[in-house]
Design an enzyme around this catalytic site. Structure first.
Site, PDB file in Angstrom:
ATOM      1  N   ASP A 133      62.748  66.753  85.237  1.00  0.00           N
ATOM      2  CA  ASP A 133      62.274  66.824  86.508  1.00  0.00           C
ATOM      3  C   ASP A 133      61.608  65.301  86.670  1.00  0.00           C
ATOM      4  O   ASP A 133      60.930  64.935  85.401  1.00  0.00           O
ATOM      5  CB  ASP A 133      60.688  67.370  86.643  1.00  0.00           C
ATOM      6  CG  ASP A 133      59.956  68.026  87.794  1.00  0.00           C
ATOM      7  OD1 ASP A 133      60.758  67.581  88.539  1.00  0.00           O
ATOM      8  OD2 ASP A 133      59.187  68.049  87.793  1.00  0.00           O
ATOM      9  N   GLU A 205      54.443  72.098  93.927  1.00  0.00           N
ATOM     10  CA  GLU A 205      54.737  70.800  94.326  1.00  0.00           C
ATOM     11  C   GLU A 205      55.912  70.712  95.358  1.00  0.00           C
ATOM     12  O   GLU A 205      57.118  71.792  94.786  1.00  0.00           O
ATOM     13  CB  GLU A 205      55.077  70.368  92.880  1.00  0.00           C
ATOM     14  CG  GLU A 205      53.753  69.656  92.027  1.00  0.00           C
ATOM     15  CD  GLU A 205      54.641  68.912  90.481  1.00  0.00           C
ATOM     16  OE1 GLU A 205      55.673  68.379  90.527  1.00  0.00           O
ATOM     17  OE2 GLU A 205      53.258  68.358  90.509  1.00  0.00           O
ATOM     18  N   GLN A 246      48.025  72.111  82.758  1.00  0.00           N
ATOM     19  CA  GLN A 246      48.982  70.462  82.318  1.00  0.00           C
ATOM     20  C   GLN A 246      47.961  69.565  81.971  1.00  0.00           C
ATOM     21  O   GLN A 246      48.005  68.789  80.609  1.00  0.00           O
ATOM     22  CB  GLN A 246      49.589  70.479  84.002  1.00  0.00           C
ATOM     23  CG  GLN A 246      50.112  68.959  84.207  1.00  0.00           C
ATOM     24  CD  GLN A 246      50.337  69.377  85.346  1.00  0.00           C
ATOM     25  OE1 GLN A 246      50.351  69.602  86.193  1.00  0.00           O
ATOM     26  NE2 GLN A 246      50.991  67.640  85.100  1.00  0.00           N
ATOM     27  N   GLU A 380      47.006  66.465  95.465  1.00  0.00           N
ATOM     28  CA  GLU A 380      46.799  65.360  96.140  1.00  0.00           C
ATOM     29  C   GLU A 380      45.759  65.761  97.815  1.00  0.00           C
ATOM     30  O   GLU A 380      45.744  65.335  98.083  1.00  0.00           O
ATOM     31  CB  GLU A 380      47.756  64.762  96.967  1.00  0.00           C
ATOM     32  CG  GLU A 380      48.671  64.113  95.422  1.00  0.00           C
ATOM     33  CD  GLU A 380      50.079  64.159  95.773  1.00  0.00           C
ATOM     34  OE1 GLU A 380      50.193  63.380  96.325  1.00  0.00           O
ATOM     35  OE2 GLU A 380      50.778  65.119  95.543  1.00  0.00           O
TER      36      GLU A 380
HETATM   37 MN    MN Z   1      56.779  68.026  89.531  1.00  0.00          MN
END
Ligand code: MN
Length: 430
Positions: A133, A205, A246, A380
């Site tokens: 990624d 995402e 994360q 975001e």
């Molecule tokens: Mn990603």
């Protein structure tokens, strides 16, 4: 206005706005819902149908030059085909375009090789040995960077190299798979000891997936001038992310369990040949500093980027129960969002001699656009969950709740060009 498709005798392929006109012909793998053995088959999407290779070879005379190619596709494995030269892949494409064209006079012979898409269950398109990624979405990198380091949002290396990490191929899932909320270790911002619980900051995402075609030998980097020869095609990719897990685990080596619990990809691989009309100049990496020579080429500057429209929609369980349609959260566009091109990712990935194999997958990184309404993740869109968004039915979301269905769509549409689509990448939080 988009141009009209040149047309197929498969009538559903000629409908305006169809994702799979004859100009597209993406590859996918599936089994028949009626097949108790769930034997995997390969085909190309055409309208709302699939042209199935295993049946096709029994109902039409395959040209000599394509015998072995069609034979290997009929066995249900795409990887061998991905490893072929551009010329061989193109020869098949030209033949398929001919036998599916409106004017093909033996269409009645091929009709038995059509399977309605509704009659199959799609699986992963190929054997994916490795998954990397990247982090090529510069607006995403900037947005997330601002939350962590307001003074210097972009890391110093960002405009010099395509940042990436090695993902987990084993948890790649076909579109439609349920997503189990991961459990993991996290810590509140107060600095108290960490705890172990189900993620409360589950996110998506918006990314594209890039399939590698021909591989390279270990120790033999792929120069940027020939990097496109190793690019097979593109799908939609949702890199599900548990932001709480994360956030605590990422220092100092980056994403791990916050990402590896699931990654969804759309079913159909749109080939680079179908994407050719949507190529455009790549100017992103010229903005601050010049790329180093191994990441730069005239061809990459002139046509290294691809214009692909992207969308994220959400349908909560409540919306679904009341028959309300999914709500579009954002729209974005690949060539505007990505700082690095596919060729640059391939050249960089192999620059140390690392070998890529046919069927390997890259994620592009979250493809947020420059504005708020083009943010490719909830992180975001909600400022880390602090500014909840309100859906049309009044429901609020900071992060994903159980029962939420996330739908990603992608398509290419330019004036005087036939529109092609990628289908959808769907996942529902269990
Ligand atoms: Mn990603």
């Amino acid at each position: 206005m988009s141009k009209k498709s040149s047309g197929s005798w498969v009538e559903s392929a000629n409908v305006d706005g169809c994702d799979f006109p004859i100009e597209n012909l993406p590859f996918g793998r599936y089994f028949l819902k009626s097949d108790p053995l769930k034997q995997k088959r390969l085909g190309v999407a055409i309208g709302d149908q699939i042209l199935d290779f295993s049946t096709l070879k029994t109902c039409i005379q395959v040209p000599d030059s394509l015998q072995s190619v069609v034979q290997s596709l009929a066995l249900g494995s795409l990887n061998d085909f991905m490893a072929l030269s551009d010329q061989s892949q193109l020869t098949l494409r030209v033949w398929l375009s001919r036998i599916l064209a409106q004017a093909f006079f033996e269409s009645s012979q091929i009709r038995p090789a059509l399977i309605p898409q509704l009659a199959v269950e799609m699986v992963l398109p190929c054997q994916i040995g490795d998954y990397t990624d990247f982090y090529a979405g510069i607006h995403h990198a900037m947005n997330v960077g601002k939350m962590l380091r307001p003074d210097a949002p972009l890391a110093e290396n960002y405009t010099y190299l395509p940042v990436g990490y090695h993902g987990r191929a084993s948890s790649l899932l076909p579109s439609g798979s349920g997503i189990k909320r991961p459990v993991g270790q996290t810590r509140a911002s107060d600095g108290k000891p960490p705890y172990f619980q189900a993620s409360r900051r589950l996110d998506y995402e918006l990314e594209l997936g890039i399939f590698i075609g021909q591989g390279n030998e270990l120790g033999s980097p792929i120069p940027i001038e020939s990097a496109e020869d190793h690019f097979f095609g593109i799908c939609i990719l949702n890199d599900w992310s548990a932001r709480d897990i994360q956030g605590w685990e990422s220092a100092p080596l980056g994403p791990f369990l916050g990402k590896s619990f699931a990654t969804s990809i759309s079913a159909w691989v749109v080939t680079k040949f179908a994407l050719e009309p949507f190529r455009c100049a790549h100017t992103q990496s010229l903005k601050s500093n010049e790329p180093l020579p191994y990441l730069d080429s005239l061809n990459n500057r002139q046509s290294g980027a691809i214009q692909i429209m992207l969308e994220v929609l959400i349908q909560t369980k409540e919306m679904k129960d009341l028959g309300e349609p999914p709500h579009r959260l954002v729209q974005s566009e690949f060539s505007q969002a990505a700082y690095w091109t596919i060729a640059q990712m391939i050249a960089h990935h192999t620059s140390n001699g690392c070998n890529l194999c046919p069927g390997d997958l890259f994620g592009t990184g979250t493809l947020s656009g420059p504005t708020f309404d083009s943010a490719g993740s909830l992180l975001e869109l909600t400022m880390g969950g602090k500014q909840k968004i309100t859906l049309p039915n009044g429901q609020e979301r900071g992060f994903l709740e159980s029962g939420d269905m996330v739908i990603m769509k992608a398509y290419c549409a330019l004036p005087n060009t036939v529109r092609i689509g990628f289908g959808e990448c769907i996942g529902t939080i269990l």
